[in-house]
Motif scaffolding. Structure first.
Motif, short mmCIF file in Angstrom:
data_model
loop_
_atom_site.label_atom_id
_atom_site.label_comp_id
_atom_site.label_asym_id
_atom_site.label_seq_id
_atom_site.Cartn_x
_atom_site.Cartn_y
_atom_site.Cartn_z
N PHE A 267 0.83 -1.21 0.00
CA PHE A 267 0.00 0.00 0.00
C PHE A 267 0.86 1.25 0.00
CE2 PHE A 267 0.57 1.52 4.38
CZ PHE A 267 1.12 0.41 4.98
N GLN A 268 0.20 2.36 -0.31
CA GLN A 268 0.87 3.65 -0.22
C GLN A 268 0.27 4.43 0.93
OE1 GLN A 268 0.43 5.44 -4.15
NE2 GLN A 268 2.63 5.17 -4.42
N LEU A 269 1.13 5.02 1.72
CA LEU A 269 0.69 5.90 2.81
C LEU A 269 0.97 7.32 2.36
CD1 LEU A 269 -0.28 6.40 5.74
CD2 LEU A 269 2.10 6.14 6.45
N ILE A 270 -0.09 8.10 2.24
CA ILE A 270 0.07 9.49 1.81
C ILE A 270 -0.25 10.41 2.98
CG2 ILE A 270 -0.75 11.31 0.25
CD1 ILE A 270 -1.36 8.02 -1.08
N ARG A 271 0.74 11.15 3.39
CA ARG A 271 0.56 11.96 4.57
C ARG A 271 1.00 13.39 4.31
NH1 ARG A 271 5.22 8.98 7.85
NH2 ARG A 271 4.83 10.67 9.27
N THR A 272 0.32 14.29 4.96
CA THR A 272 0.66 15.69 4.86
C THR A 272 0.93 16.18 6.27
OG1 THR A 272 -0.75 15.97 2.94
CG2 THR A 272 -0.15 17.96 4.13
N ASP A 273 2.16 16.56 6.53
CA ASP A 273 2.51 17.11 7.84
C ASP A 273 2.75 18.60 7.68
OD1 ASP A 273 2.48 14.67 9.26
OD2 ASP A 273 4.41 14.14 8.41
N THR A 274 2.17 19.38 8.57
CA THR A 274 2.38 20.82 8.52
C THR A 274 3.40 21.22 9.57
OG1 THR A 274 0.14 21.18 7.76
CG2 THR A 274 1.26 23.07 8.70
N TYR A 275 4.41 21.95 9.15
CA TYR A 275 5.46 22.41 10.06
C TYR A 275 5.31 23.92 10.19
CZ TYR A 275 7.39 17.82 9.34
OH TYR A 275 7.56 16.47 9.29
N LYS A 276 5.08 24.38 11.42
CA LYS A 276 4.91 25.80 11.67
C LYS A 276 6.26 26.44 11.90
CE LYS A 276 0.47 25.23 12.05
NZ LYS A 276 -0.76 25.91 11.93
N GLY A 277 6.32 27.70 11.62
CA GLY A 277 7.57 28.42 11.81
C GLY A 277 8.08 28.35 13.24
N LYS A 278 7.33 28.93 14.16
CA LYS A 278 7.84 29.02 15.53
C LYS A 278 7.09 28.13 16.49
CE LYS A 278 10.18 33.34 15.35
NZ LYS A 278 10.65 34.47 16.09
N ASN A 279 5.92 27.74 16.11
CA ASN A 279 5.09 26.92 16.97
C ASN A 279 5.69 25.52 17.03
OD1 ASN A 279 3.17 25.36 18.13
ND2 ASN A 279 1.48 26.08 16.87
N ARG A 280 6.09 25.11 18.20
CA ARG A 280 6.79 23.84 18.31
C ARG A 280 5.85 22.69 18.64
NH1 ARG A 280 12.05 24.35 18.14
NH2 ARG A 280 12.30 22.25 18.96
N ARG A 281 4.57 22.95 18.57
CA ARG A 281 3.62 21.91 18.98
C ARG A 281 3.20 21.03 17.81
NH1 ARG A 281 -0.43 24.88 22.11
NH2 ARG A 281 1.30 24.89 23.56
N PRO A 282 3.26 19.72 18.01
CA PRO A 282 2.82 18.84 16.92
C PRO A 282 1.36 19.10 16.57
CG PRO A 282 3.91 17.59 18.64
CD PRO A 282 3.72 18.99 19.17
N ASP A 283 1.11 19.20 15.29
CA ASP A 283 -0.25 19.42 14.83
C ASP A 283 -1.21 18.35 15.31
OD1 ASP A 283 -0.07 21.78 13.56
OD2 ASP A 283 -0.87 21.05 11.67
N TYR A 284 -0.73 17.12 15.35
CA TYR A 284 -1.67 16.04 15.64
C TYR A 284 -2.20 16.12 17.06
CZ TYR A 284 1.75 13.32 18.34
OH TYR A 284 2.64 12.90 19.27
N LEU A 285 -1.48 16.83 17.92
CA LEU A 285 -1.96 16.95 19.29
C LEU A 285 -3.21 17.80 19.38
CD1 LEU A 285 1.33 17.36 21.32
CD2 LEU A 285 0.03 15.32 20.84
N LYS A 286 -3.45 18.56 18.32
CA LYS A 286 -4.63 19.43 18.35
C LYS A 286 -5.88 18.64 18.02
CE LYS A 286 -1.77 23.22 17.03
NZ LYS A 286 -1.09 23.60 15.82
#
Lengths: 222, 222
Positions: free
Chosen positions: A29-48
């Motif tokens: 299978f293919q896993l297609i993922r989009t991760d967003t990296y914020k400039g200064k915000n060090r918090r993982p997006d997924y925690l939101k």
């Protein structure tokens, strides 16, 4: 090209469930993922995201599915002849028992464990205050479920019999978060010897540890 | 939504260069990656690619770029006022020197180091036989480059002066592979005290170690 495509992050409990099933069934299978990296915000997006509210889409040309348990059933059916052939049992009776325990996981294990993962594992990292009432209610619910499990697992090695099945598999993501991130919940498992023995067995499966490795990445930590 | 999108895997040296630059400039971006997991084949897909031939696309609404160094220059220009403001220097003269050392990296450091990464780090994992002649030729070339660097780094802390710039940054991905996967090449760096001091400084930068963490995932290992 792989015909099966999964859109989502391995950090999501829903996605982790599907990845484990695909690895067990040795499906390409293919896993297609989009991760967003914020400039200064060090918090993982997924925690939101609420642990259970994360996005997941499964496509294989014939089907587009979004519910992790429905996807696991579909994969086990669709790839019946390859990989782990015990995931859905070897006959109608076994399958009925497995599906029943999968519903048990979804209806009585998932709600309290997802709430506890959210408030005790992720919310503190986000500075979200815990809802003490919810936490206490969920802890009591989870204790009750684990009592049922401990009795059941005294009689057999896995929830639906003597083989590891989708019913066990579905418990992996939330239990892993609780065991590794929430000592007070880990204790609930540790106090129940049959539950603990079961957890040690299922969490040591190489197909699952591969998913844990995928989760170890810093998904969207900027 | 982030307007900058990077398509590619952090395992790629080209992508790693761009990610480091985005982190240094504190640019918000999305990383879109597609990992293929094979049923029984346990070999990472990325190992099948030439280190320098991996796919990378950068899009920011205005530009679509595919060359990692061009992308780094574009990012540093486009986000001049944020993050690390020294990456391209603080004036025309500094910039000229940085661009010159970036060309040096691309023209005389990258070819031998990429060849050595391919034959000594990745090829053994794939069962590809090494081209001994190529390896010996590349080693000699790399030794010569490192001699030049060692002299230069005796005079200043970084290649283009007293600040970490894009010229140093561009060296990170290949050097990291050689230092961590190819002892015989790591020795070439270690034997040159100024090169080694420089490497310890640049490889310890948190923006780079974040990329190393992203590379640690098992990308497409099935």
């Amino acid at each position: 090209m792989a015909s099966v495509q999964v859109f989502g992050s391995p950090a999501s409990t829903e996605v982790a469930r599907v990845l484990t099933c695909l690895f067990e069934k040795e499906v390409e299978f293919q896993l297609i993922r989009t991760d967003t990296y914020k400039g200064k915000n060090r918090r993982p997006d997924y925690l939101k995201l609420q642990p259970s509210g994360e996005s997941l889409t499964y496509e294989d040309g014939k089907s587009t599915l979004v519910d992790s348990r429905a996807i696991c059933l579909h994969i086990a059916d669709n790839y019946a002849e390859q990989g782990n052939k015990d995931l859905l049992g070897r006959g109608r009776l076994e399958r009925a028992s497995i599906e029943q325990w999968l519903r048990t996981e979804s209806q009585i294990f998932d709600p309290p464990s997802s709430t506890l993962v959210f408030y005790l594992a992720f919310a503190p990292l986000q500075g979200i205050e815990r809802d003490e009432e919810e936490v206490q209610k969920s802890k009591k619910e989870l204790e009750k479920v684990l009592d049922i499990y401990d009795k059941r697992l005294n009689e057999m090695s896995f929830l639906a019999g003597d083989k590891f099945t989708i019913a066990d598999l579905a418990h992996l993501p939330n239990t892993h978060r609780l065991m590794t991130m929430v000592p007070e919940c880990a204790a609930m498992f540790e106090e129940r010897p049959n539950v603990m023995k079961w957890w040690e067995t299922i969490s040591g499966r190489p197909k699952w540890t591969r998913v844990v490795d995928l989760q170890k990445e810093a998904p969207a930590v900027a």
